[in-house]
Motif scaffolding. Structure first.
Motif, short mmCIF file in Angstrom:
data_model
loop_
_atom_site.label_atom_id
_atom_site.label_comp_id
_atom_site.label_asym_id
_atom_site.label_seq_id
_atom_site.Cartn_x
_atom_site.Cartn_y
_atom_site.Cartn_z
N VAL A 537 0.84 -1.20 0.00
CA VAL A 537 0.00 0.00 0.00
C VAL A 537 0.87 1.25 0.00
CG1 VAL A 537 -1.73 1.31 1.28
CG2 VAL A 537 -1.89 -1.20 1.14
N LEU A 538 1.93 1.24 0.81
CA LEU A 538 2.84 2.37 0.85
C LEU A 538 3.47 2.61 -0.52
CD1 LEU A 538 4.57 4.53 2.23
CD2 LEU A 538 6.14 2.69 2.93
N GLN A 539 3.88 1.54 -1.18
CA GLN A 539 4.50 1.69 -2.49
C GLN A 539 3.56 2.40 -3.45
OE1 GLN A 539 7.67 0.85 -3.70
NE2 GLN A 539 6.92 1.92 -5.53
N GLU A 540 2.29 2.04 -3.45
CA GLU A 540 1.32 2.68 -4.34
C GLU A 540 1.11 4.15 -3.99
OE1 GLU A 540 -0.16 1.37 -7.03
OE2 GLU A 540 1.02 -0.45 -6.73
N LEU A 541 1.10 4.46 -2.71
CA LEU A 541 0.83 5.83 -2.28
C LEU A 541 1.99 6.78 -2.57
CD1 LEU A 541 -1.06 5.30 1.10
CD2 LEU A 541 -1.99 6.30 -1.01
N LEU A 542 3.19 6.25 -2.73
CA LEU A 542 4.34 7.12 -2.99
C LEU A 542 4.23 7.87 -4.32
CD1 LEU A 542 7.28 4.86 -1.75
CD2 LEU A 542 6.45 6.96 -0.68
N SER A 543 3.39 7.40 -5.22
CA SER A 543 3.24 8.08 -6.51
C SER A 543 2.26 9.25 -6.44
CB SER A 543 2.78 7.08 -7.57
OG SER A 543 1.49 6.57 -7.27
N TYR A 544 1.80 9.60 -5.25
CA TYR A 544 0.80 10.67 -5.11
C TYR A 544 1.43 11.98 -4.65
CZ TYR A 544 -2.99 7.52 -6.14
OH TYR A 544 -3.85 6.67 -6.79
N GLY A 545 2.68 12.21 -5.06
CA GLY A 545 3.28 13.51 -4.79
C GLY A 545 3.92 13.63 -3.43
N THR A 547 4.60 16.44 0.23
CA THR A 547 3.91 17.41 1.08
C THR A 547 3.93 18.81 0.47
OG1 THR A 547 5.97 17.70 2.32
CG2 THR A 547 4.35 16.14 3.21
N GLU A 548 4.85 19.06 -0.47
CA GLU A 548 4.93 20.36 -1.14
C GLU A 548 4.18 20.39 -2.46
OE1 GLU A 548 8.85 22.01 -1.50
OE2 GLU A 548 9.56 20.94 0.27
N LEU A 549 4.16 19.27 -3.18
CA LEU A 549 3.56 19.21 -4.51
C LEU A 549 2.62 18.01 -4.59
CD1 LEU A 549 6.83 19.75 -6.60
CD2 LEU A 549 5.08 21.48 -6.12
N ASP A 550 1.37 18.26 -4.98
CA ASP A 550 0.44 17.14 -5.13
C ASP A 550 0.83 16.31 -6.35
OD1 ASP A 550 -0.55 18.39 -7.43
OD2 ASP A 550 -2.34 19.16 -6.43
N ARG A 551 0.07 15.25 -6.62
CA ARG A 551 0.46 14.31 -7.67
C ARG A 551 0.68 14.98 -9.02
NH1 ARG A 551 -1.74 11.38 -11.78
NH2 ARG A 551 -3.78 12.37 -11.55
N LEU A 552 -0.25 15.80 -9.45
CA LEU A 552 -0.14 16.44 -10.76
C LEU A 552 0.98 17.46 -10.79
CD1 LEU A 552 -3.91 16.84 -11.69
CD2 LEU A 552 -2.28 15.21 -12.64
N ALA A 553 1.11 18.24 -9.71
CA ALA A 553 2.17 19.26 -9.67
C ALA A 553 3.54 18.60 -9.64
CB ALA A 553 1.98 20.15 -8.44
N PHE A 554 3.67 17.49 -8.93
CA PHE A 554 4.96 16.79 -8.87
C PHE A 554 5.31 16.24 -10.25
CE2 PHE A 554 7.64 13.06 -8.05
CZ PHE A 554 8.65 13.64 -7.29
N GLN A 555 4.33 15.63 -10.93
CA GLN A 555 4.61 15.10 -12.26
C GLN A 555 4.95 16.22 -13.24
OE1 GLN A 555 4.85 11.77 -13.08
NE2 GLN A 555 5.72 12.65 -14.95
N SER A 593 9.55 13.14 2.02
CA SER A 593 8.33 13.87 2.41
C SER A 593 7.17 13.49 1.51
CB SER A 593 8.58 15.38 2.32
OG SER A 593 9.69 15.77 3.09
N PRO A 594 6.84 12.20 1.43
CA PRO A 594 5.71 11.81 0.58
C PRO A 594 4.40 12.32 1.13
CG PRO A 594 6.39 9.96 1.93
CD PRO A 594 7.40 11.06 2.17
N ALA A 595 3.47 12.64 0.24
CA ALA A 595 2.18 13.19 0.69
C ALA A 595 1.37 12.14 1.45
CB ALA A 595 1.40 13.68 -0.53
N LEU A 596 1.34 10.91 0.98
CA LEU A 596 0.55 9.83 1.58
C LEU A 596 -0.87 10.33 1.92
CD1 LEU A 596 3.21 8.27 4.01
CD2 LEU A 596 2.78 7.75 1.61
N PRO A 597 -1.60 10.79 0.91
CA PRO A 597 -2.90 11.41 1.19
C PRO A 597 -3.97 10.40 1.61
CG PRO A 597 -2.52 11.30 -1.17
CD PRO A 597 -1.25 10.85 -0.52
N GLU A 598 -4.74 10.78 2.60
CA GLU A 598 -5.81 9.92 3.12
C GLU A 598 -6.84 9.62 2.04
OE1 GLU A 598 -7.79 7.94 6.38
OE2 GLU A 598 -6.22 9.41 6.81
N ALA A 599 -7.17 10.62 1.22
CA ALA A 599 -8.19 10.42 0.18
C ALA A 599 -7.74 9.34 -0.81
CB ALA A 599 -8.45 11.74 -0.55
#
Length: 898
Positions: A537-545, A547-555, A593-599
């Motif tokens: 689960v952690l591995q999958e969540l690491l692709s979500y940006g 704490t500074e940049l969300d998924r789209l902003a990081f990409q 600093s992965p986001a690991l967003p709850e949503a």
């Protein structure tokens, strides 16, 4: 780089991506500032018409040769679709002046790194060898161009192996889907079938048929020879002239014509033994001959962007994965929109969503920003290809022999000229749902494994004693050269106060920097009870940006610098040198600093639980489970399983806690390789990762010692396969530091690793024709190991093949290997030293593995010195002590063995 579903002579390919394709497509694009080739190039066309391209690459004292014959599946006679593939196999059965045994022994002495593949428009033969052995390779290829030994008896022997290869591929549902799409998109043309061939066609094929095919197409004026490596071009060109000038050219027949019919929309439905399903929407795309080729490459890259609507199905919880692939032949190609789903998902709804995502992007997402981002990724990929000697040879072979360019630079220049308007025009023309095909592969659960008390097969299949082969004079020096190669690497090693281990190797073969990292983890030891799967689960969540940049902003930040980044316990970033500083900091942000967003967790959790449910029922998992249960005790940590229940029970805090415990600098090694001074590289890593702190006690990541296993057998049903995949394995209660490891490894190279020159290949494939591929593997870690032999064959031959394997293992225990075999195994292992330094990725992977095992970075060179000192008695004693043929566990996946 996307690759054709290649027919390998000595190496099997796996994975759906290897089948959902039609040809190599070289992704080499970039913005207007893209740099073109900087390698010194030497070209020549011999008087007989053969093209020669010599590309200098100083990475390692290694050279790759690729001789490309411009003939493949396109030119095969009607009713004999596998002729080019069959001839590829027969090229390894010997030539006048060079028997199959001599060729096998020479190949082993050169390092065993040779292969071939048959595509639609080209058949390629390649060697990667120490540079001093280049004259031997050129002599071999000249002999094979002059003639081959193609008798009915030899073809009868090889036909069994090639039919096993066919059985291997038609046992893969993804390949079956691929061939279905070929037939529908390209009916009435040579593209309607791939180059593999079929069992009925091979039964009808005669040695005389193959001789005619050979004499028609295998001539110098139909060949392109590419040589890449650390070579003296003029000296190499003299060798080429000396070997090939006297071979006459000849007139070539007319090439086949292509008249493509309109495509009628339909949906192909198949079952798959993979743990996940797949929906595919396929379109006929332009080929590499088309003026639209460059724009189609950019379009494909835009459609596969993680900022696009197609990939957006993944974070929305509608697909496990989604991408767009473009595979091209000269006259046409296919574009695929692909989405994976867990067992039980609503496939028709997902298919509609994939169609909508593709068509929606035509009007909503083909922006200048995404087009320029695609170009930056293309030029980065082009530069990164230069980081491998063999990759560089493949790049030039693709451009010149397949696409008909003068160099790969032509593709770059064409892509530089692509505009947003070009991409929009190509999208509207080719992404036509009115002429698209769809395919749905639905997961098919395995039946329950069936246990058995016996192994069957009462016949005796004791292999005959190996006979020495007298080598030709021109090869004896290379074969008999037993010396430890000097490593060309000079790593700079630094250890930070937080325990982070940094290794830097400056290289100037390309204008790139590659950073690879690995964290020493072991989820089966580290995950708390009841939280199995938290690491996944952690591995999958690491692709979500971050704490500074969300998924789209990081990409988007990665896109702006053309960086290719991957987070996780194995992490990496690759980028052009001028953008290395922001790339390192983006990688560090993602890791520290992965986001690991709850949503995102709430969306992923049920999706992953469904994926795990499918995994547990899949034949592949059932086979692995059956092997594990028979090798280890019930209480061994390796028996822990991730289940839907364990995934569903997780809380977001469990994931964050696991991240804090497992992601630690004192368990991490980072390797930096590329065009960067060591001190600058160290400074960048310190700035980005120096503040990374450890939290709590260091976790235990090492398995406890494992007891020896008892014998056992399991048959795992897999209705999709016509062939059985078989594993024979035993535990090894030894550590990697045990001195016997080297004796076992040396003996294992007598058994396998060099095609017909080694025992298992010779007995199972060359002589008996029972298998296409057989592999033996010695894998030893800190506290335990496994010895395994794997092969695939028809159900009636499972016991026969096993008997041959067991007989070979017992002979290793009771009889000393011959002096010739011992020398050959030593030469093979010694040659692996320079070959292991022939690509940036191989260098980094070796260092990371050795660092985590506590081995010195120069372990290959140290091991080479140990191999030189070992004798046949050492090998026999080690096999007698550690290998237990009577206690092998056998697991087969497929139809019931007979």
């Amino acid at each position: 780089m996307s690759a054709l579903r290649r027919s390998r002579v000595s190496r099997a390919t796996a994975g759906w991506a290897g089948y959902l394709v039609l040809a190599i497509v070289l992704y080499v694009s970039g913005p207007a500032t893209a740099a073109l080739s900087t390698e010194p190039i030497t070209r020549a066309t011999l008087t007989n018409g053969m093209q020669v391209i010599i590309v200098q690459d100083p990475l390692a004292p290694v050279v790759t040769t690729m001789i490309n014959y411009r003939v493949g599946g396109d030119e095969t006679p009607t009713g004999f679709p596998g002729s080019a593939h069959a001839l590829e196999h027969m090229m390894f059965r010997g030539s006048p002046g060079l028997s199959a045994g001599q060729l096998a022994d020479i190949t082993a002495a050169l390092g065993g790194d040779s292969n071939a593949d048959t595509q639609q428009s080209v058949t390629q033969y390649f060697f990667t060898v120490p540079v001093e052995d280049l004259p031997i390779v050129l002599h071999i290829e000249a002999l094979r161009m002059r003639g081959i030994l193609l008798t009915p008896a030899l073809w009868g022997q090889e036909r069994g192996a090639i039919e096993q290869e066919v059985a291997q591929d038609v046992s893969n549902p993804d390949y079956v889907m691929y061939t279905n799409l070929l037939g529908r998109f390209f009916a009435g043309t040579p593209y309607a079938h791939d180059a593999l061939g079929s069992r009925p066609s091979f039964e009808r094929t005669t040695a005389a048929d193959l001789q005619r095919f050979y004499h028609t197409w295998y001539c110098p004026n139909n060949a392109v020879l590419v040589i890449a490596g650390k070579v003296d071009p003029q000296r190499v060109l003299e060798e080429v002239h000396g070997n090939f000038d006297s071979i006459p050219g000849q007139p070539l027949p007319a090439r086949p014509q292509f008249q493509f019919r309109p495509v009628t929309p339909e949906t192909v439905r198949l079952q798959t033994d993979q743990p996940y399903g797949m929906v595919v929407v396929a379109f006929r795309f332009p080929g590499s001959d088309s003026a639209d080729y460059a724009a189609a490459q950019v379009l494909s890259d835009v459609l596969s962007s993680q900022r696009g609507e197609l990939y957006g199905l993944v974070p929305a919880g509608k697909a496990l994965a989604a991408s767009f692939e473009y595979d091209s032949l000269p006259k046409a190609g296919l574009g695929y929109a692909i989405a994976e789903f867990p067992a039980g998902a609503e496939t028709e709804a997902l298919l509609a969503q994939v169609r909508s995502a593709v068509t929606s992007q035509i009007t909503n997402a083909l922006t200048a920003d995404l087009v320029e981002a695609a170009k930056r990724r293309e030029v980065a990929n082009f530069e990164l290809q230069r980081n491998s000697v063999s990759g560089l040879a493949e790049e030039w072979s693709q451009a010149v022999a397949v696409e008909g360019r003068t160099s790969p630079d032509e593709d770059i220049v064409a892509i530089e000229r692509v505009t947003v308007e070009d991409v929009m025009r190509v999208a509207r023309q080719y992404l036509d749902l009115g002429h698209a095909l769809a395919a749905i592969l639905t997961p098919q659960p395995s039946g329950k494994p069936v246990a058995s008390r016996g192994f069957g097969g009462k016949e005796s299949f004791t292999p005959t004693e190996t006979k020495a082969v007298k080598l030709p004079a021109w090869a004896e020096a290379a074969v008999n050269r037993l010396e430890v190669p000097a490593s060309t690497l000079s790593p700079v090693v630094t250890n930070l106060a937080n325990g982070l281990h940094i290794i830097v190797q400056p290289e100037s073969v390309s204008d790139t920097v590659s950073i690879y990292g690995r964290i020493q983890t072991n989820p089966k030891m580290e995950e708390p009870r009841g939280q199995e799967g938290v690491g996944a689960v952690l591995q999958e969540l690491l692709s979500y940006g971050t704490t500074e940049l969300d998924r789209l902003a990081f990409q988007k930040a990665l896109d702006q610098i053309g960086a290719i980044e991957s987070p996780g316990t194995n992490f990496s970033v690759q980028v052009l040198t001028e953008q290395v500083e922001p790339a390192v900091h983006l990688l560090a942000q993602n890791m520290l600093s992965p986001a690991l967003p709850e949503a995102a967790f709430k969306i992923l959790q049920p999706q992953l639980a469904a994926a795990v449910a499918g995994e547990l029922q899949s034949p592949g998992y059932q086979a692995r489970l059956a092997l594990r249960r028979r090798l280890y005790t019930k209480t061994d940590p390796v028996q822990r399983e991730t289940t839907p229940r364990s995934i569903q029970s997780l809380r977001m805090q469990d994931v964050r806690d696991y991240y804090t415990r497992a992601f630690r600098p004192d368990l991490t090694t980072i390797v930096v390789i590329g065009k960067i001074p060591p001190q600058q590289a160290i400074t960048l890593v310190v700035q980005a990762f120096g503040a990374w702190a450890n939290s709590g006690p260091k976790p235990d990541t090492v398995f406890p010692p494992a007891p020896v296993n008892s014998s056992g057998i399991a048959e795992v049903p897999d209705a999709s396969r016509v062939q059985d995949r078989v594993v024979l394995a035993q535990t090894l209660p030894m550590a990697r530091t045990n001195a016997d490891y080297y004796s076992l490894e040396l003996g294992n190279h007598v058994l396998g690793g060099a095609f017909y020159a080694t025992r298992l290949y010779r007995d199972l494939r060359e002589n008996a024709g029972l298998v296409y591929f057989v592999g033996s593997d010695l894998s030893v870690g800190d506290t335990r190991g496994i010895y395994a032999v794997q092969y695939a064959c028809d159900p009636p031959n499972v016991a026969k093949a096993r008997a041959i394997v067991v007989s070979n293992l017992r002979q290793m225990q009771s009889h000393a290997v011959s002096a010739r075999e011992l020398r050959q195994a030593k030469v093979l292992l010694l040659r692996e030293v320079p070959l292991s330094e022939s690509s940036v990725e191989r260098i980094a992977g070796g260092w990371l593995s050795r660092s985590l095992l506590g081995l010195p970075l120069d372990e290959p060179v140290r091991a080479a010195h140990r191999y030189l000192k070992l004798n046949a008695t050492d090998v026999r004693a080690a096999f007698a002590k550690w290998i237990r043929p009577a206690e092998l566990v056998q697991v087969s996946q497929g139809p019931p063995p007979q």
